[in-house]
Design a protein around this motif. Structure first.
Motif, PDB file in Angstrom:
ATOM      1  N   VAL A 133     -39.148  -1.087  -5.798  1.00 43.07           N
ATOM      2  CA  VAL A 133     -38.863  -2.510  -5.626  1.00 43.07           C
ATOM      3  C   VAL A 133     -37.652  -2.927  -6.477  1.00 43.07           C
ATOM      4  O   VAL A 133     -36.882  -3.808  -6.101  1.00 43.07           O
ATOM      5  CB  VAL A 133     -40.122  -3.336  -5.996  1.00 43.07           C
ATOM      6  CG1 VAL A 133     -39.819  -4.822  -6.040  1.00 43.07           C
ATOM      7  CG2 VAL A 133     -41.248  -3.053  -4.991  1.00 43.07           C
ATOM      8  N   GLU A 134     -37.484  -2.257  -7.602  1.00 49.01           N
ATOM      9  CA  GLU A 134     -36.323  -2.559  -8.460  1.00 49.01           C
ATOM     10  C   GLU A 134     -35.118  -1.701  -8.115  1.00 49.01           C
ATOM     11  O   GLU A 134     -34.157  -1.641  -8.861  1.00 49.01           O
ATOM     12  CB  GLU A 134     -36.709  -2.364  -9.929  1.00 49.01           C
ATOM     13  CG  GLU A 134     -37.718  -3.394 -10.372  1.00 49.01           C
ATOM     14  CD  GLU A 134     -38.007  -3.307 -11.859  1.00 49.01           C
ATOM     15  OE1 GLU A 134     -37.180  -2.703 -12.587  1.00 49.01           O
ATOM     16  OE2 GLU A 134     -39.051  -3.819 -12.270  1.00 49.01           O
ATOM     17  N   PHE A 135     -35.207  -0.990  -7.028  1.00 49.21           N
ATOM     18  CA  PHE A 135     -34.189  -0.087  -6.490  1.00 49.21           C
ATOM     19  C   PHE A 135     -34.065   1.169  -7.357  1.00 49.21           C
ATOM     20  O   PHE A 135     -33.888   1.092  -8.571  1.00 49.21           O
ATOM     21  CB  PHE A 135     -32.812  -0.757  -6.350  1.00 49.21           C
ATOM     22  CG  PHE A 135     -31.937  -0.046  -5.342  1.00 49.21           C
ATOM     23  CD1 PHE A 135     -32.199  -0.153  -3.988  1.00 49.21           C
ATOM     24  CD2 PHE A 135     -30.882   0.770  -5.750  1.00 49.21           C
ATOM     25  CE1 PHE A 135     -31.419   0.529  -3.056  1.00 49.21           C
ATOM     26  CE2 PHE A 135     -30.097   1.446  -4.818  1.00 49.21           C
ATOM     27  CZ  PHE A 135     -30.364   1.323  -3.462  1.00 49.21           C
ATOM     28  N   PRO A 136     -34.178   2.317  -6.732  1.00 49.60           N
ATOM     29  CA  PRO A 136     -34.064   3.558  -7.504  1.00 49.60           C
ATOM     30  C   PRO A 136     -32.635   3.758  -8.029  1.00 49.60           C
ATOM     31  O   PRO A 136     -31.692   3.196  -7.482  1.00 49.60           O
ATOM     32  CB  PRO A 136     -34.406   4.639  -6.472  1.00 49.60           C
ATOM     33  CG  PRO A 136     -34.227   4.009  -5.133  1.00 49.60           C
ATOM     34  CD  PRO A 136     -34.406   2.540  -5.300  1.00 49.60           C
ATOM     35  N   THR A 137     -32.535   4.544  -9.077  1.00 46.67           N
ATOM     36  CA  THR A 137     -31.215   4.886  -9.608  1.00 46.67           C
ATOM     37  C   THR A 137     -30.641   6.019  -8.770  1.00 46.67           C
ATOM     38  O   THR A 137     -31.263   7.082  -8.646  1.00 46.67           O
ATOM     39  CB  THR A 137     -31.338   5.357 -11.068  1.00 46.67           C
ATOM     40  OG1 THR A 137     -32.009   4.334 -11.807  1.00 46.67           O
ATOM     41  CG2 THR A 137     -29.972   5.630 -11.668  1.00 46.67           C
ATOM     42  N   LEU A 138     -29.508   5.784  -8.171  1.00 45.77           N
ATOM     43  CA  LEU A 138     -28.908   6.801  -7.317  1.00 45.77           C
ATOM     44  C   LEU A 138     -28.190   7.850  -8.168  1.00 45.77           C
ATOM     45  O   LEU A 138     -27.714   7.565  -9.269  1.00 45.77           O
ATOM     46  CB  LEU A 138     -27.944   6.148  -6.323  1.00 45.77           C
ATOM     47  CG  LEU A 138     -28.590   5.074  -5.428  1.00 45.77           C
ATOM     48  CD1 LEU A 138     -27.557   4.462  -4.490  1.00 45.77           C
ATOM     49  CD2 LEU A 138     -29.757   5.664  -4.639  1.00 45.77           C
ATOM     50  N   VAL A 161     -32.116  18.974  -7.379  1.00 45.56           N
ATOM     51  CA  VAL A 161     -32.082  17.526  -7.620  1.00 45.56           C
ATOM     52  C   VAL A 161     -31.572  16.854  -6.348  1.00 45.56           C
ATOM     53  O   VAL A 161     -30.692  17.389  -5.667  1.00 45.56           O
ATOM     54  CB  VAL A 161     -31.161  17.186  -8.818  1.00 45.56           C
ATOM     55  CG1 VAL A 161     -31.047  15.670  -9.009  1.00 45.56           C
ATOM     56  CG2 VAL A 161     -31.667  17.849 -10.099  1.00 45.56           C
ATOM     57  N   GLY A 162     -32.146  15.704  -6.028  1.00 46.93           N
ATOM     58  CA  GLY A 162     -31.770  14.992  -4.808  1.00 46.93           C
ATOM     59  C   GLY A 162     -31.014  13.707  -5.071  1.00 46.93           C
ATOM     60  O   GLY A 162     -30.318  13.579  -6.081  1.00 46.93           O
ATOM     61  N   ASN A 163     -31.203  12.732  -4.198  1.00 43.25           N
ATOM     62  CA  ASN A 163     -30.339  11.545  -4.271  1.00 43.25           C
ATOM     63  C   ASN A 163     -30.901  10.406  -5.123  1.00 43.25           C
ATOM     64  O   ASN A 163     -30.306   9.340  -5.201  1.00 43.25           O
ATOM     65  CB  ASN A 163     -29.974  11.055  -2.863  1.00 43.25           C
ATOM     66  CG  ASN A 163     -31.197  10.891  -1.985  1.00 43.25           C
ATOM     67  OD1 ASN A 163     -32.293  10.599  -2.467  1.00 43.25           O
ATOM     68  ND2 ASN A 163     -31.028  11.079  -0.693  1.00 43.25           N
ATOM     69  N   ILE A 164     -32.035  10.642  -5.786  1.00 45.46           N
ATOM     70  CA  ILE A 164     -32.590   9.639  -6.696  1.00 45.46           C
ATOM     71  C   ILE A 164     -32.827  10.301  -8.046  1.00 45.46           C
ATOM     72  O   ILE A 164     -33.402  11.391  -8.107  1.00 45.46           O
ATOM     73  CB  ILE A 164     -33.936   9.109  -6.162  1.00 45.46           C
ATOM     74  CG1 ILE A 164     -33.714   8.361  -4.844  1.00 45.46           C
ATOM     75  CG2 ILE A 164     -34.592   8.170  -7.175  1.00 45.46           C
ATOM     76  CD1 ILE A 164     -35.011   8.005  -4.157  1.00 45.46           C
ATOM     77  N   VAL A 165     -32.383   9.684  -9.127  1.00 45.03           N
ATOM     78  CA  VAL A 165     -32.575  10.294 -10.445  1.00 45.03           C
ATOM     79  C   VAL A 165     -33.423   9.447 -11.390  1.00 45.03           C
ATOM     80  O   VAL A 165     -33.658   9.836 -12.534  1.00 45.03           O
ATOM     81  CB  VAL A 165     -31.225  10.641 -11.114  1.00 45.03           C
ATOM     82  CG1 VAL A 165     -30.584  11.832 -10.407  1.00 45.03           C
ATOM     83  CG2 VAL A 165     -30.282   9.446 -11.139  1.00 45.03           C
ATOM     84  N   ASP A 166     -33.880   8.305 -10.914  1.00 42.10           N
ATOM     85  CA  ASP A 166     -34.784   7.503 -11.745  1.00 42.10           C
ATOM     86  C   ASP A 166     -35.310   6.346 -10.899  1.00 42.10           C
ATOM     87  O   ASP A 166     -34.763   6.049  -9.823  1.00 42.10           O
ATOM     88  CB  ASP A 166     -34.059   6.948 -12.979  1.00 42.10           C
ATOM     89  CG  ASP A 166     -35.005   6.666 -14.146  1.00 42.10           C
ATOM     90  OD1 ASP A 166     -36.226   6.840 -13.980  1.00 42.10           O
ATOM     91  OD2 ASP A 166     -34.520   6.256 -15.222  1.00 42.10           O
ATOM     92  N   SER A 167     -36.398   5.720 -11.376  1.00 41.59           N
ATOM     93  CA  SER A 167     -36.915   4.522 -10.718  1.00 41.59           C
ATOM     94  C   SER A 167     -37.735   3.788 -11.769  1.00 41.59           C
ATOM     95  O   SER A 167     -37.929   4.290 -12.877  1.00 41.59           O
ATOM     96  CB  SER A 167     -37.782   4.889  -9.505  1.00 41.59           C
ATOM     97  OG  SER A 167     -39.014   5.438  -9.939  1.00 41.59           O
ATOM     98  N   CYS A 168     -38.254   2.596 -11.413  1.00 43.88           N
ATOM     99  CA  CYS A 168     -38.929   1.796 -12.444  1.00 43.88           C
ATOM    100  C   CYS A 168     -40.244   2.445 -12.878  1.00 43.88           C
ATOM    101  O   CYS A 168     -40.674   2.304 -14.017  1.00 43.88           O
ATOM    102  CB  CYS A 168     -39.145   0.366 -11.954  1.00 43.88           C
ATOM    103  SG  CYS A 168     -40.629   0.114 -10.961  1.00 43.88           S
TER     104      CYS A 168
END
Ligand SMILES: [Zn+2]
Ligand SMILES: [Zn+2]
Length: 348
Positions: A106-111, A84-91
């Motif tokens: 565009v809605e900023f990824p979930t860190l 798993v890396g530095n992003i765990v979700d996005s729109c």
């Protein structure tokens, strides 16, 4: 579910083992037992910027095994080797997400830590812990042929250099420059070489020359040596600049050949460049950061095929403060990785 995490305390750069709660699995969740988590420079910045009592759990490049999966998960099963890396979700629906660039959502990824969960609004707690619950789309299959500790840093340092290497078409015979030989730089050298590039390393420290050659560079230029820099003028197609402190980019534009590209990966703030430095030779200045899902799996697959991992120093979870202190002094070759395999031993 309870797990042990390394959480920030009132003292700077000091983490304490604390029992935290991970959410119950949603239908698309994967429960990962974390075995190794890399220590990234961002972790230091995050720890420095949160106030006492904020309860920050860092860690956004980790590997482990799947413990359990939610009812809708089909691509993972218990026992699978994952990362798993530095992003765990996005729109998932914006123009960036639709082009496999969740890192630019565009809605900023979930860190992975200090982010805001898109479902329940809670603050995400990172991979310096025994378990992590994460949406399946942001879990990656990891080659079991590779040392797991050496894979962990691929998930942040690795993908950050991999995406620009790939999107700039680095391949056989590309003349690649890498500025700085740290966590990112050493992977840029190794990955660039594995892609077939001829690699030149720019470093301020002559002492790193031997290591640069060992990692796959064919040329080392000491960047403080004006004659050596002048001799390198016009010789490269792509320069990946991994230095994250303020510095002059112009010398690295000058080492580019016609239509060459300089890609800066540090958060440099305002950059001072004359248009003429770009005009002469039609040069490009670009920047990148992290990576989307597609390039991340591409990186892991490539590393499995080519046997590429990071050079790591594995430290027990109990020594995290020492690792953070040494990292703050740049005293690491090239990445600390926390061994978290036994952190939950006392919870059982
Ligand atoms: Zn990182
Ligand atoms: Zn998006």
């Amino acid at each position: 579910m309870r797990t042990t995490a390394l959480m920030s305390t009132a003292a700077p750069r000091s983490l304490q083992q604390t029992v935290i709660e991970r959410r119950e699995l949603r239908p698309d969740d994967v429960d990962v037992r974390v075995t190794h988590c890399g220590v990234c420079h961002s972790d230091l910045h995050a720890l420095a910027s949160v106030g006492p009592g904020a309860g920050l759990v860092p860690g956004h490049e980790f590997v482990g095994e799947v413990v359990a999966v939610g009812s809708d998960v089909t691509s993972f099963a218990p026992g699978d080797a994952v990362a798993v890396g530095n992003i765990v979700d996005s729109c998932g629906t914006c123009t960036m997400c639709l082009r496999d660039q969740e890192n630019f959502c565009v809605e900023f990824p979930t860190l992975t830590y200090a982010g805001r969960d898109r479902v329940d609004g809670s603050t995400t707690l990172g991979g310096y812990s025994g378990r992590y619950v994460v949406r399946d789309s942001f879990v990656y299959h990891r080659p079991t042929s590779l040392d797991p500790a050496g894979v962990a840093p691929l998930m942040c340092a690795g993908i950050t250099v991999w995406e620009p290497l790939r999107t700039n078409g680095v391949g056989e015979g590309t003349r690649l420059g890498v500025v700085g030989l740290g966590g990112l730089g050493h992977l840029a050298v190794r990955l660039g070489r594995a892609l077939g590039a001829e690699v030149t390393v720019f470093t301020t420290s002559e002492g790193k020359a031997t290591d640069a050659l060992r990692l796959g560079a064919s040329r080392v230029v000491v960047s403080t040596d004006a004659d050596a820099m002048a001799a390198a003028a016009g010789s490269l197609d792509l320069v990946i600049d991994t230095v994250s402190v303020e510095h002059d980019l112009v010398p690295y534009l000058r080492v580019l050949d016609l239509d060459g590209t300089l890609c800066s990966l540090g958060y440099l703030g305002p950059i001072d460049i004359q248009a003429m430095d770009l005009l002469l030779g039609r040069k490009r200045l670009t920047a990148a950061g992290s990576g989307g899902r597609r390039w991340t799996q591409d990186l892991l697959d490539f590393c499995g095929t080519h046997g590429v991992t990071a050079d790591v120093e594995v430290v027990p979870a109990a020594d995290v403060d020492v690792a953070l202190d040494r990292l703050a002094r740049n005293d690491v070759r090239y990445r600390f990785v926390l061994d978290l395999a036994d952190i939950d031993a006392e919870l059982a």
